[in-house]
Design an enzyme around this catalytic site. Structure first.
Site, PDB file in Angstrom:
ATOM      1  CB  VAL A   1      -1.030   0.078   1.122  1.00 37.34           C
ATOM      2  CG1 VAL A   1      -1.877   1.355   1.352  1.00 37.34           C
ATOM      3  CG2 VAL A   1      -1.792  -1.231   1.178  1.00 37.34           C
ATOM      4  CE  LYS A  16      -4.818  -4.645  -0.347  1.00 42.09           C
ATOM      5  NZ  LYS A  16      -5.972  -5.236   0.653  1.00 42.09           N
ATOM      6  CG  ASP A 112      -6.863 -11.830   7.669  1.00 39.74           C
ATOM      7  OD1 ASP A 112      -6.454 -12.472   8.830  1.00 39.74           O
ATOM      8  OD2 ASP A 112      -5.805 -11.363   7.067  1.00 39.74           O
TER       9      ASP A 112
END
Length: 123
Positions: A1, A16, A112
């Site tokens: 990023v 990103k 996640d």
């Protein structure tokens, strides 16, 4: 990023990019594209905003809202004893739960969730 300036709108953004070595990997590319589409469905203060999706020289990228507050892990590590005070932890937990509820309403599952992935603004 990467931190960058979106010249057309004169604002700072985050870019990103998929690593070039993964751009040729079909599964990595599909996962990156799915992420962009999923985040692009949100209009909530609890999820970073996507401004643009594209590809430059065969490398896909996503232009995102720039959040300068770091992440929740970094914030916790700066606190006494390396953890948040209970009221602060509850506040961040509520905000995370609202974002996850928004995702669930759209049929999305974040696989996640961890302090490193909970980004903070400077407010």
């Amino acid at each position: 990023v990467y931190r960058a300036r979106q010249l057309e709108l004169d604002r700072e953004v985050a870019i990103k990019m998929i690593k070039p070595e993964f751009a040729a990997d079909t599964e990595s590319l599909k996962r990156f594209q799915r992420e962009a589409k999923a985040v692009g469905k949100f209009r909530t203060q609890h999820v970073v905003q996507i401004y643009q999706v594209g590809s430059e020289n065969g490398v896909p990228y996503i232009v995102l809202e720039l959040l300068l507050g770091g992440n929740l892990r970094e914030l916790a590590e700066k606190q006494p004893e390396g953890r948040l005070a209970v009221p602060d932890a509850i506040r961040y937990l509520k905000q995370s739960a609202l974002a996850l509820a928004d995702a669930a309403e759209k049929g999305l599952i974040h696989r996640d969730i961890k302090p490193d992935n909970l980004m903070l603004d400077q407010k």
